[in-house]
Design an enzyme around this catalytic site. Structure first.
Site: not given
Ligand code: BGC
Length: 760
Positions: A268
């Site tokens: 993530d």
């Molecule tokens: C989130 C993810 C997301 C990623 C990219 C993170 O803050 O937890 O779910 O895919 O950002 O935007």
């Protein structure tokens, strides 16, 4: 001669092997250590320190996408684009110096999709989303999200599916299958146990092996096995002391070893700490990428702490992903997906996930109801979905007021005027212009409720045939909800009471529509209105979808994928959840100076074990407001001719569902199983399969077959590190909900044991 001609064809102008023409191993062999280290991290993120060098170049491939991979043109390796979901594709709707718009369809939230209990429908929605991913030039959608609704207050529950892993896994698999039909990828997330937003990057989820396997990993296991997602996204949190992105046990032994995952794992965004440990664990790519990670990987290989073979393995998985992508294949995307067709898909799918919680017969509205009084600020400012990365930049959101008007109802103008004025004033008051860069991610402050005066109420009662009161809630990434958000405010309670009283006194009906992303309190007020429709956050066509249901163009056939408890504290997990602590996602510890760890912020004990959701309420015999699996319809269904058979390790239960009412409708049939008394502690019953009928006309029947493999009856034995099926008579129950079992049959199952890796 022939050999060298082939070699030339597979090489670029300077003799470098080209991806797709030369073998992957040849391409890796030609990469420098620096190129490998770049490839395994992303290309950085604008506005964050330590951007990797190529940020400017690939960010513009699809503006607003969450990230890209690192391109190496000399080896024929393009950058591929990773963009958010899950309620649709998230990209910027407008681009500098460009007249065109790039809006995407905001589909219903994950919780609503799961509430359809309809895998075919979810696959269709996934297919439509995948078309937008493909036609807007993205390669991998960062969705679906399938963490368990462990507690009603998790801020991101709206993106997730259920308190039950079978629902979560099967719905996720359907979504993945739909998206990937388009030749684009998905990333099932957040793997695993990311069940709270508070201190999400520093929280240690302390979970027993059994609860982990049966509850928190099971959905991912099902999704991997039934849909082979191209990628998996590891989560932010620690799991039993180790960052998930640094856990070889999780990402290699379990995910690849036990489940046979063949794709690529990415972090993530900014997840984890130790880049080399992440590489070693099998977290192939670090997103969005930081200079420090690049340096750590290069240094790790140079000083021997990171085996280059490990790096090569991860590079290979990334190259395999790139080769699957539309960008690598040179797909000429149109920037013109069929948004009109997708608006129909979202409108129709939303009606099927709405849950009719109560109906004394007022719904669907009879043709006598023409004028409606619409109360509640969210009626006019309808919430399409939650906030954060799961928000979608859509062209419009149809409010309930617009939806009802589109459906031919006359919506009370003076109420409309009053509410629009109030909303404008409150928005101004609560949302002063902010220079906080995170503001765009935060839930919009919404106007509280106003209660009309007695005189205002009296005039709207006489001018209208019925009243609708909308109660709205929004939440999103970075913040968990509060108990006060679970409860209705005093004003909301008063609004329901006063409007219902006034309309009832005139012999008229009043209904409540819930425009919510997660569970709220219903027990204290549900007796008051004549009907309650849980419309969820139903995407950009939400108001039209609700009107379709109220008018009877569609019979609601959604059922709850989570329990609505009487009180928040009835949930076993409420003892161990960051309730009303003033921490955001960064979760600075209260006693940081003393180095003391704060419960539920720095660590969370999943003390309830497997007793999450209905497993807990049933075991403890606690009364609930609406049980798991519950949902009414405009028609009635009878379950008949139950039959069971067992052969070759598979039990099949069939039941014939007959529409005995007056409307056409669909029924979600649930199969629960109770295990015989044995040595292991067992839930009262557990969902093992489900299916939805086609639309049945009054009098029509359909025979539904529900299938359960013996292995799916196993519980996880921590001592033996094995899935264990205890022998004996298992009770198979076909139900309309977890507390409305319609047919019960038994079959004998032989004992068996399935060993897993010694990990976790
Ligand atoms: C989130 C993810 C997301 C990623 C990219 C993170 O803050 O937890 O779910 O895919 O950002 O935007």
């Amino acid at each position: 001669m022939a050999l060298s001609a082939a070699a030339m064809l597979s090489c670029g102008p300077k003799g470098d092997p080209q991806l797709g023409k030369a073998s992957i191993d040849k391409v890796i062999g030609a990469m420098t250590l620096e190129e490998k280290a770049h490839l395994v991290i992303g290309t950085g993120m604008a506005g964050t320190s330590g951007d990797a060098p190529v940020i400017g170049e690939t960010r513009n491939l699809v503006p607003g996408a969450a990230g890209t991979t690192y391109p190496i043109p000399r080896l024929g390796i393009p950058a591929i684009v990773l963009a958010d979901g899950p309620a649709g594709l998230r990209i910027n709707p407008v681009r500098e110096g460009d007249e065109a718009t790039y809006y995407c369809t905001h589909f219903p939230i994950g919780t609503l999709l799961a509430s359809t209990w309809n895998q075919e429908l979810v696959e269709q929605v996934g297919n439509a989303i995948g078309e937008e991913v493909l036609e807007y030039g993205a390669d991998v959608l960062l969705a679906p999200a399938l963490n368990i609704h462990r507690n009603p207050l998790c801020g991101r529950n709206f993106e997730y599916y259920s308190e039950d892993p079978v629902v979560s896994g099967k719905i996720a698999a359907a979504y993945v299958n739909g998206v990937q039909k388009n030749g684009v990828g998905t990333s099932i997330k957040h793997f695993a146990a990311n069940n709270q937003e508070t201190n999400r990057m520093g929280n240690d989820a302390l979970i027993s092996k059994r609860a982990l396997r049966e509850i928190y990993l099971k959905g991912f296991e099902i999704a991997v096995k039934e849909s082979q997602p191209w990628t998996v996204m590891s989560s932010y949190n620690y799991l039993n002391g180790v960052y998930t992105s640094e856990s070889k046990d999780l990402l290699t032994s379990v995910l690849r070893g036990d489940w046979g995952f063949k794709g690529m794992v990415m972090t993530d965004w900014f997840g984890g700490k130790d880049a080399c440990a992440q590489m070693e664990a099998g977290n192939d790519m670090l997103q969005p990428g930081r200079d420090g990670q690049f340096e750590a990987i290069v240094k790790g290989v140079q000083d021997g702490t990171l085996d280059e073979a490990v790096l090569d393995r991860n590079v290979k998985r990334i190259l395999e992903l790139i080769m699957l992508s539309p960008r690598f294949k040179g797909y000429k995307y149109s920037n013109n997906p069929d948004l009109k067709a997708h608006a129909k898909v979202t409108r129709q799918s939303a009606t099927e996930g709405m849950v009719l919680l109560k109906n004394d017969g007022v719904l669907p509205f009879s043709s006598e109801i023409k004028n409606v009084a619409l109360y509640g600020t969210t009626s006019y400012d309808f919430i399409a979905g939650g906030t954060g990365s799961g928000n979608v930049n859509r062209a419009y959101t149809v409010s309930l007021q617009e939806g009802l008007s589109n459906a031919g109802y006359k919506v009370d103008k003076s109420l409309e005027k009053m509410y629009l004025k109030y909303i404008a004033e409150e928005t101004e008051r609560l949302n002063p212009k902010s220079d906080n860069p995170m503001a765009m991610f935060m839930p919009k402050n919404r106007a509280g409720e106003i209660v009309p005066s007695k005189a205002e109420l009296a005039s709207s009662v006489s001018a209208n045939d019925a009243a609708i009161i909308t109660i709205g809630r929004t939440s999103g990434e970075f913040l968990d909800r509060k108990v006060s958000d679970f409860s209705l405010t005093a004003k909301e309670q008063e609004l329901i009471r006063e409007v219902c009283k006034a309309f009832h006194a005139a012999g008229k009906k009043a209904i409540v529509v819930l425009n919510i992303g997660g569970v709220i309190e219903t027990a204290s007020w549900k007796g008051i209105p004549d009907a309650i429709l849980c419309a969820w956050q139903a995407g950009q066509e939400g108001g039209n979808s609700v009107a379709d249901v109220l008018k009877g163009n569609a019979s609601p056939s959604g059922k709850l994928t989570m329990t609505f408890p009487v009180a928040y504290k009835d949930h076993a997990s409420s003892k161990n959840f960051p309730v009303d602590l003033e921490f955001g996602m960064f979760g600075k510890t209260l006693d940081a100076d003393k180095g003391e760890k704060v419960r539920n912020v720095d660590y969370t004990e999943y003390e309830e074990g497997i007793y999450v959701g209905y497993r807990w309420f049933d075991k403890a015999g606690i009364e609930v407001s609406y049980p798991f699996g519950y949902g009414l319809s405009y028609t009635e269904f009878e379950y008949g001719s139950p039959a069971i058979s067992h052969s070759a390790g598979v039990t099949k239960m069939t039941v014939t569902v007959t529409n005995t009412g007056k409307f056409a409708g669909k029924e979600a049939v649930q199969l629960y199983v109770s295990a015989p008394a044995g040595t292991m502690d067992k839930p009262v019953r557990e969902l093992k399969a489900f299916a939805k009928t086609r639309e049945l006309k009054p009098g029509e029947s359909q025979t539904i077959t529900l299938t359960v493999a013996d292995a799916d009856l196993a519980s996880f034995d921590q001592e033996q590190n094995a899935w264990t099926v205890e022998g004996g008579n298992y009770i198979f129950q076909a139900g309309a909900s977890s507390r409305d079992i319609r047919a019960t049959l038994e079959t004998e199952i032989k004992p068996s044991v399935i060993k897993v890796s010694q990990a976790l």
